[in-house]
Design a protein around this motif. Structure first.
Motif, PDB file in Angstrom:
ATOM      1  N   GLY A 194      23.779 -31.305 -12.510  1.00 48.75           N
ATOM      2  CA  GLY A 194      24.716 -30.323 -13.060  1.00 48.75           C
ATOM      3  C   GLY A 194      26.157 -30.773 -12.924  1.00 48.75           C
ATOM      4  O   GLY A 194      26.956 -30.627 -13.850  1.00 48.75           O
ATOM      5  N   LEU A 227      25.595 -25.902  -8.244  1.00 48.58           N
ATOM      6  CA  LEU A 227      25.306 -26.954  -9.216  1.00 48.58           C
ATOM      7  C   LEU A 227      24.502 -28.044  -8.522  1.00 48.58           C
ATOM      8  O   LEU A 227      24.773 -28.374  -7.371  1.00 48.58           O
ATOM      9  CB  LEU A 227      26.599 -27.584  -9.748  1.00 48.58           C
ATOM     10  CG  LEU A 227      27.391 -26.831 -10.808  1.00 48.58           C
ATOM     11  CD1 LEU A 227      28.638 -27.624 -11.193  1.00 48.58           C
ATOM     12  CD2 LEU A 227      26.559 -26.542 -12.042  1.00 48.58           C
ATOM     13  N   ALA A 256      26.644 -33.632 -15.472  1.00 43.40           N
ATOM     14  CA  ALA A 256      26.682 -33.139 -16.851  1.00 43.40           C
ATOM     15  C   ALA A 256      27.974 -32.381 -17.131  1.00 43.40           C
ATOM     16  O   ALA A 256      28.592 -32.559 -18.186  1.00 43.40           O
ATOM     17  CB  ALA A 256      25.472 -32.248 -17.119  1.00 43.40           C
ATOM     18  N   ILE A 283      25.752 -26.755 -21.934  1.00 41.61           N
ATOM     19  CA  ILE A 283      26.878 -26.315 -21.106  1.00 41.61           C
ATOM     20  C   ILE A 283      27.984 -25.699 -21.954  1.00 41.61           C
ATOM     21  O   ILE A 283      28.687 -24.807 -21.508  1.00 41.61           O
ATOM     22  CB  ILE A 283      27.438 -27.499 -20.272  1.00 41.61           C
ATOM     23  CG1 ILE A 283      26.445 -27.874 -19.191  1.00 41.61           C
ATOM     24  CG2 ILE A 283      28.799 -27.153 -19.645  1.00 41.61           C
ATOM     25  CD1 ILE A 283      26.844 -29.083 -18.377  1.00 41.61           C
ATOM     26  N   LEU A 326      20.491 -22.666 -17.361  1.00 36.10           N
ATOM     27  CA  LEU A 326      21.044 -23.771 -16.571  1.00 36.10           C
ATOM     28  C   LEU A 326      20.041 -24.272 -15.529  1.00 36.10           C
ATOM     29  O   LEU A 326      19.957 -25.472 -15.269  1.00 36.10           O
ATOM     30  CB  LEU A 326      22.349 -23.336 -15.897  1.00 36.10           C
ATOM     31  CG  LEU A 326      23.525 -23.110 -16.846  1.00 36.10           C
ATOM     32  CD1 LEU A 326      24.645 -22.358 -16.135  1.00 36.10           C
ATOM     33  CD2 LEU A 326      24.032 -24.430 -17.410  1.00 36.10           C
ATOM     34  N   ASP A 330      27.859 -31.755 -24.092  1.00 35.64           N
ATOM     35  CA  ASP A 330      26.595 -31.122 -23.730  1.00 35.64           C
ATOM     36  C   ASP A 330      26.517 -29.742 -24.377  1.00 35.64           C
ATOM     37  O   ASP A 330      27.216 -28.814 -23.952  1.00 35.64           O
ATOM     38  CB  ASP A 330      26.488 -31.024 -22.206  1.00 35.64           C
ATOM     39  CG  ASP A 330      25.123 -30.607 -21.724  1.00 35.64           C
ATOM     40  OD1 ASP A 330      24.566 -29.621 -22.248  1.00 35.64           O
ATOM     41  OD2 ASP A 330      24.613 -31.258 -20.800  1.00 35.64           O
ATOM     42  N   CYS A 378      29.607 -22.988 -14.923  1.00 32.49           N
ATOM     43  CA  CYS A 378      29.704 -24.338 -14.348  1.00 32.49           C
ATOM     44  C   CYS A 378      31.102 -24.595 -13.790  1.00 32.49           C
ATOM     45  O   CYS A 378      31.242 -25.217 -12.734  1.00 32.49           O
ATOM     46  CB  CYS A 378      29.346 -25.384 -15.400  1.00 32.49           C
ATOM     47  SG  CYS A 378      27.596 -25.377 -15.849  1.00 32.49           S
ATOM     48  N   TYR A 422      20.395 -27.977 -13.936  1.00 29.63           N
ATOM     49  CA  TYR A 422      21.826 -28.016 -13.626  1.00 29.63           C
ATOM     50  C   TYR A 422      22.230 -27.101 -12.473  1.00 29.63           C
ATOM     51  O   TYR A 422      23.263 -27.306 -11.852  1.00 29.63           O
ATOM     52  CB  TYR A 422      22.647 -27.641 -14.852  1.00 29.63           C
ATOM     53  CG  TYR A 422      22.620 -28.657 -15.972  1.00 29.63           C
ATOM     54  CD1 TYR A 422      22.092 -29.931 -15.821  1.00 29.63           C
ATOM     55  CD2 TYR A 422      23.133 -28.338 -17.223  1.00 29.63           C
ATOM     56  CE1 TYR A 422      22.082 -30.850 -16.848  1.00 29.63           C
ATOM     57  CE2 TYR A 422      23.129 -29.251 -18.266  1.00 29.63           C
ATOM     58  CZ  TYR A 422      22.604 -30.500 -18.074  1.00 29.63           C
ATOM     59  OH  TYR A 422      22.596 -31.408 -19.103  1.00 29.63           O
TER      60      TYR A 422
END
Length: 104
Positions: free
Chosen positions: A82, A78, A85, A10, A51, A7, A19, A56
């Motif tokens: 999220g 998240l 991912a 991210i 995000l 991703d 994250c 996410y």
């Protein structure tokens, strides 16, 4: 378990760290996250907006139970998307790292 998926959103170092810090907790205070990352409010806000726009991360403002004034605390978490991912991205990184050890 979802398949591995790299991703780009991210993968940016700061967003990857965000994250990673949000993954094991239900929610985290903005100030705690900012201090853990050692960044300014503006820098963290910029990455959180990216995000959030991707679906996410969610934020929620709530009154602080620890303060007698009306100050509100921003809680971050998240989303299910999220989590999925981030987990898929980590699996993709593990696959990449694993195959790197095989090349000689």
């Amino acid at each position: 378990m979802a398949e591995a998926r790299f991703d780009e959103l991210i993968h940016a170092p700061m967003r990857l760290r965000i994250c990673g810090l949000l993954r094991p907790v239900e929610e985290l205070d903005f100030a705690v996250l900012r201090d853990a990352l050692d960044v300014s409010d503006a820098t963290l806000s910029k990455h959180l907006k990216t995000l959030t726009d991707a679906g996410y991360v969610v934020s929620n403002k709530a009154a602080s139970r620890e303060r007698s004034d009306a100050r509100r605390v921003t809680w971050l978490a998240l989303t299910a998307a999220g989590h999925a991912a981030f987990d898929a991205h980590v699996r993709a990184l593990r696959e990449i790292a694993g195959s790197a050890g095989e090349a000689t």
